[in-house]
Design a protein around this motif. Structure first.
Motif, mmCIF file in Angstrom:
data_model
loop_
_atom_site.group_PDB
_atom_site.id
_atom_site.type_symbol
_atom_site.label_atom_id
_atom_site.label_comp_id
_atom_site.label_asym_id
_atom_site.label_seq_id
_atom_site.Cartn_x
_atom_site.Cartn_y
_atom_site.Cartn_z
ATOM 1 N N SER A 572 0.832 -1.207 0.000
ATOM 2 C CA SER A 572 0.000 0.000 0.000
ATOM 3 C C SER A 572 0.866 1.256 0.000
ATOM 4 C CB SER A 572 -0.931 -0.004 1.212
ATOM 5 O OG SER A 572 -0.190 0.039 2.420
ATOM 6 N N PHE A 573 1.991 1.221 0.739
ATOM 7 C CA PHE A 573 2.885 2.384 0.766
ATOM 8 C C PHE A 573 3.527 2.604 -0.600
ATOM 9 C CE2 PHE A 573 6.728 4.774 1.566
ATOM 10 C CZ PHE A 573 6.373 5.653 2.582
ATOM 11 N N LEU A 574 3.993 1.517 -1.213
ATOM 12 C CA LEU A 574 4.706 1.644 -2.495
ATOM 13 C C LEU A 574 3.759 1.914 -3.659
ATOM 14 C CD1 LEU A 574 7.293 -1.262 -2.075
ATOM 15 C CD2 LEU A 574 7.719 1.193 -1.875
ATOM 16 N N THR A 575 2.493 1.451 -3.536
ATOM 17 C CA THR A 575 1.544 1.652 -4.643
ATOM 18 C C THR A 575 1.313 3.134 -4.910
ATOM 19 O OG1 THR A 575 0.424 -0.448 -4.244
ATOM 20 C CG2 THR A 575 -0.816 1.230 -5.428
ATOM 21 N N SER A 576 0.938 3.867 -3.869
ATOM 22 C CA SER A 576 0.740 5.312 -4.085
ATOM 23 C C SER A 576 2.078 6.045 -4.104
ATOM 24 C CB SER A 576 -0.179 5.890 -3.014
ATOM 25 O OG SER A 576 0.322 5.621 -1.730
ATOM 26 N N GLY A 577 3.095 5.513 -3.400
ATOM 27 C CA GLY A 577 4.419 6.147 -3.430
ATOM 28 C C GLY A 577 5.063 6.093 -4.798
ATOM 29 N N PHE A 578 4.613 5.143 -5.635
ATOM 30 C CA PHE A 578 5.197 5.025 -6.982
ATOM 31 C C PHE A 578 4.848 6.228 -7.852
ATOM 32 C CE2 PHE A 578 6.192 3.024 -11.068
ATOM 33 C CZ PHE A 578 7.337 2.314 -10.728
ATOM 34 N N THR A 579 3.892 7.031 -7.410
ATOM 35 C CA THR A 579 3.594 8.295 -8.110
ATOM 36 C C THR A 579 4.847 9.145 -8.205
ATOM 37 O OG1 THR A 579 1.403 8.197 -7.079
ATOM 38 C CG2 THR A 579 1.997 10.248 -8.157
ATOM 39 N N ALA A 580 5.725 9.065 -7.192
ATOM 40 C CA ALA A 580 6.970 9.843 -7.191
ATOM 41 C C ALA A 580 7.894 9.414 -8.320
ATOM 42 C CB ALA A 580 7.675 9.699 -5.850
ATOM 43 N N VAL A 581 7.836 8.126 -8.709
ATOM 44 C CA VAL A 581 8.668 7.657 -9.833
ATOM 45 C C VAL A 581 8.184 8.303 -11.122
ATOM 46 C CG1 VAL A 581 9.421 5.629 -11.139
ATOM 47 C CG2 VAL A 581 9.181 5.498 -8.641
ATOM 48 N N TYR A 582 6.863 8.390 -11.283
ATOM 49 C CA TYR A 582 6.317 9.080 -12.465
ATOM 50 C C TYR A 582 6.680 10.566 -12.433
ATOM 51 C CZ TYR A 582 3.644 4.871 -13.461
ATOM 52 O OH TYR A 582 3.278 3.579 -13.762
ATOM 53 N N PHE A 583 6.699 11.140 -11.248
ATOM 54 C CA PHE A 583 7.135 12.531 -11.105
ATOM 55 C C PHE A 583 8.583 12.687 -11.582
ATOM 56 C CE2 PHE A 583 9.648 15.414 -8.404
ATOM 57 C CZ PHE A 583 9.092 16.634 -8.748
ATOM 58 N N LEU A 584 9.450 11.740 -11.206
ATOM 59 C CA LEU A 584 10.857 11.790 -11.630
ATOM 60 C C LEU A 584 10.976 11.668 -13.144
ATOM 61 C CD1 LEU A 584 13.879 11.834 -10.933
ATOM 62 C CD2 LEU A 584 13.755 9.359 -10.590
#
Length: 643
Positions: A572-584
């Protein structure tokens, strides 16, 4: 003055830069400006460029400077953004128009090493399109020019000069004048036509208020540099010229009374010239469609599927019925099993909570108008101070979840919460600061400010984190609605879309889709030095992002629980946290397609600061996803009867 005044009233504006205006009343309807206490000061800020991340102080380019005048004090936010405001020799008398006034003559002999260094640096500034930023009465002095569709754009900066290439191609501002045509030549804007707009206050306390300051950069060679006449062709410097050179700097000033603009709305003409509003509404509507879609999916699961599941499970009376359990209830004895690396997850949750509250409060104050562009550096100052003061919730959340995960190394947990994520950010920031020091940029933080930030961290934030952790560990662990089995349940073979990586990658797409248009304007304000003022839109997007991260994570969490995979905490943490990878990825695309940054130092700085933003965004979005999923899992298992 020849007029006999019945009364004299001086008005001092309560802004960082004082404008003293004395108004005489000849009759109730006629206002005549006095010359007593009517000096208008012009301040200069650091120069920056869209082709370089390195800003420089005004004096680094050897422009006309004033000696031994006290600089205005700068707040923490201004220092962090590299703003260096200082007095200038440009001083005007209210309502006294002047033509072609000499400020100073700069003489160079390129055979002397010092003069050659200054001249080379000036040429580099023109080549990279470095921009002046001048301030009068806390208002930017703007250069307004026509753009497509008959619109007018008001830029709060203007270029030093421009360059015509060896092939005769004019760069940047050289396209505005057909006289800028000599090949391999630098044209310097050594003259400014300044127009100050004001209106006379006719009610309450009498006086005159400045409502706009506009300018037009020009280039004049002047017939006589010592007695300038603003005649002759443009002032140019051949790239290969050497020997003696003289550059006269001049200005003209005019005052225009404007009865339409009020002092309270004097920034509007700058903000309205930025055609962003329609795009912003498109962004909001796009985000709302995504939110409605996700809300519909989550509502369908909660109201239909879950309701039927819970009703069916609660109607099971016999052991035989219980043995026929399927779906998410099968993992009730493992769903609250402590995750692997629970220490790290709890530390991330503590830091993410700190960032979430900081962001919410900062944007809320910005929406109320406390952190507008007129309050220079206020946004960053507010964010840093809030982060320092929010050490207590960070320590509390980290300790509370670490204890619920069954952890016993509470000292390590507190130290990691206080130092891990802030330490990574500070280490990156310090390395970037070393590069700025090496390059002599004004953005390099002074040693004293660096010590002050460390003092805020160690003397305020760390003790508050310890206090929060103390209360977190003192409380009993979080009570779960179901017991955890001693022997872990075996997870069956998963299909492709329920495996961890595909779910995590898919989970970040929808939240990123809500914010990518807003990201463009935020990155523009940081790297292209455009003014950002749409905090109402940003706060709305912030709320939409929180909802989208929560709903996307809940949706995927439900699918994984139905597939009998109970490792939901990290997922659950990494699922929404992966938005930061798209930001990068978007930041890399922005760098390659929108910016013209050149030079190794600027590239390293761009990606160094981008990595800081990515880490902060990862902790922020990941924490939202975890808390949403934690609420969802606790809720559904609390309403199911378990034998």
């Amino acid at each position: 003055m020849s007029h006999s005044c019945k009364e004299r009233i001086s008005l001092t504006f309560l802004t960082p830069f004082y404008l003293h205006v004395c108004v005489c009343i000849k009759s109730p309807d006629v206002f005549v400006a006095c010359l007593f206490q009517s000096t208008i000061e012009l301040f200069v800020n650091r120069l920056d460029s869209v082709e370089s991340v390195l800003p420089y102080e005004y004096t680094a380019f050897d422009f006309c400077a004033v000696e031994a005048e006290k600089r205005p004090s700068e707040n923490l936010g201004q220092v962090l953004f590299g703003e260096r405001i200082e007095p200038s020799p440009y001083k005007f008398t209210f309502k006294k128009s002047e033509k072609c006034q000499l400020v100073c003559n700069k003489k160079y002999n390129t055979n002397l090493p010092t003069d050659k260094t200054y001249m080379d640096f000036l040429k580099k500034g023109m080549l990279l399109n470095y921009q002046h930023h001048w301030i009068v009465d806390n208002m930017p002095v703007t250069w307004c020019y026509d753009v497509e569709d008959g619109q007018k754009f008001c830029n709060p900066g203007f270029p030093i000069g421009c360059y015509v290439t060896e092939g005769g191609q004019p760069k940047d501002a050289c396209v505005v004048n057909s006289d800028f045509s000599e090949k391999d030549t630098f044209y310097i804007f050594n003259h400014v036509d300044i127009t100050i707009h004001y209106h006379v206050v006719e009610t309450g306390e009498l006086g005159a208020r400045l409502v706009a300051a506009k300018m037009e950069p020009r280039s004049y060679k002047h017939t006589n540099a010592d007695a300038p006449d603003c005649q002759g062709g443009p002032m140019f410097i051949k790239n290969k010229d050497s020997g003696d050179m003289k550059i006269p700097y001049t200005y003209s000033i005019a005052f225009v009374e404007d009865k339409k603009i009020r002092w309270a709305s004097r920034w509007d003409y700058i903000l309205e010239s930025m055609p962003h509003t329609n795009i912003q509404w498109f962004s909001i509507m796009n985000s709302l469609v995504i939110v409605l879609f996700l809300s519909g999916m989550v509502a369908m699961i909660m109201l239909r599927t879950l309701h039927k599941d819970i009703a069916r499970y609660n109607q099971m009376d016999s052991v035989e019925d219980a043995q026929e359990e399927f779906g998410w209830k099968l993992v009730h004895g493992d769903v609250f099993r402590p995750p692997r690396k629970g220490m790290l997850l709890s530390v991330f949750l503590g830091s993410g909570t700190q960032i979430f509250i900081m962001t919410f409060v900062t944007l809320f104050f910005a929406c109320l108008g406390f952190l507008s562009p007129a309050n220079r550096g206020a946004l960053m100052t507010c964010a840093v101070v809030l982060w320092v003061l929010l050490g207590t919730p960070a320590g509390y959340v980290a300790a509370r979840f670490y204890k619920s995960f069954g952890g016993e190394k509470w000292k390590t947990n507190v130290l990691l919460t206080a130092f891990l994520c802030p330490g990574v950010v500070f280490a990156d920031f310090f390395l970037m600061n070393l590069i700025l020091w090496w390059e002599g940029s004004s953005a390099a933080m002074p040693f004293g400010t660096l010590v002050a930030i460390l003092a805020l961290w160690f003397c305020i934030s760390v003790p508050l984190t310890f206090i929060g952790a103390y209360f977190g560990f003192k409380r009993t662990g979080i009570e779960h609605p179901v017991r955890t089995n001693q022997i872990p349940r075996q997870i069956p073979e998963q299909s492709f879309y329920t495996k961890p990586l595909p779910g995590i990658v898919m989970g970040g797409i929808l939240p990123f889709g809500c914010i990518f248009i807003q990201l463009f304007f935020i990155l523009n304000s940081i790297w292209s030095h455009q003014m950002y003022y749409m905090f109402g839109f940003l706060f709305l997007v912030f709320i939409i992002l929180v909802i989208t991260c929560s709903e996307a994570t809940i949706l995927l969490c439900y699918f994984h629980l139905c597939a009998e995979d109970y490792h939901w905490q990290w997922r659950s943490f990494l699922t929404s946290g992966f938005t930061a990878v798209y930001f990068l990825v978007y930041a890399i695309h922005y760098f390659l397609s929108k910016l013209q940054i050149t030079g190794l130092a600027s590239t390293i700085l761009y990606f160094g600061y981008t990595m800081i933003m990515t880490l902060i965004f990862f902790l922020f979005t990941g924490t939202i996803g975890f808390f949403a999923c934690f609420w969802f899992v606790t809720k559904i298992y609390s309403v199911v009867k378990v034998d």
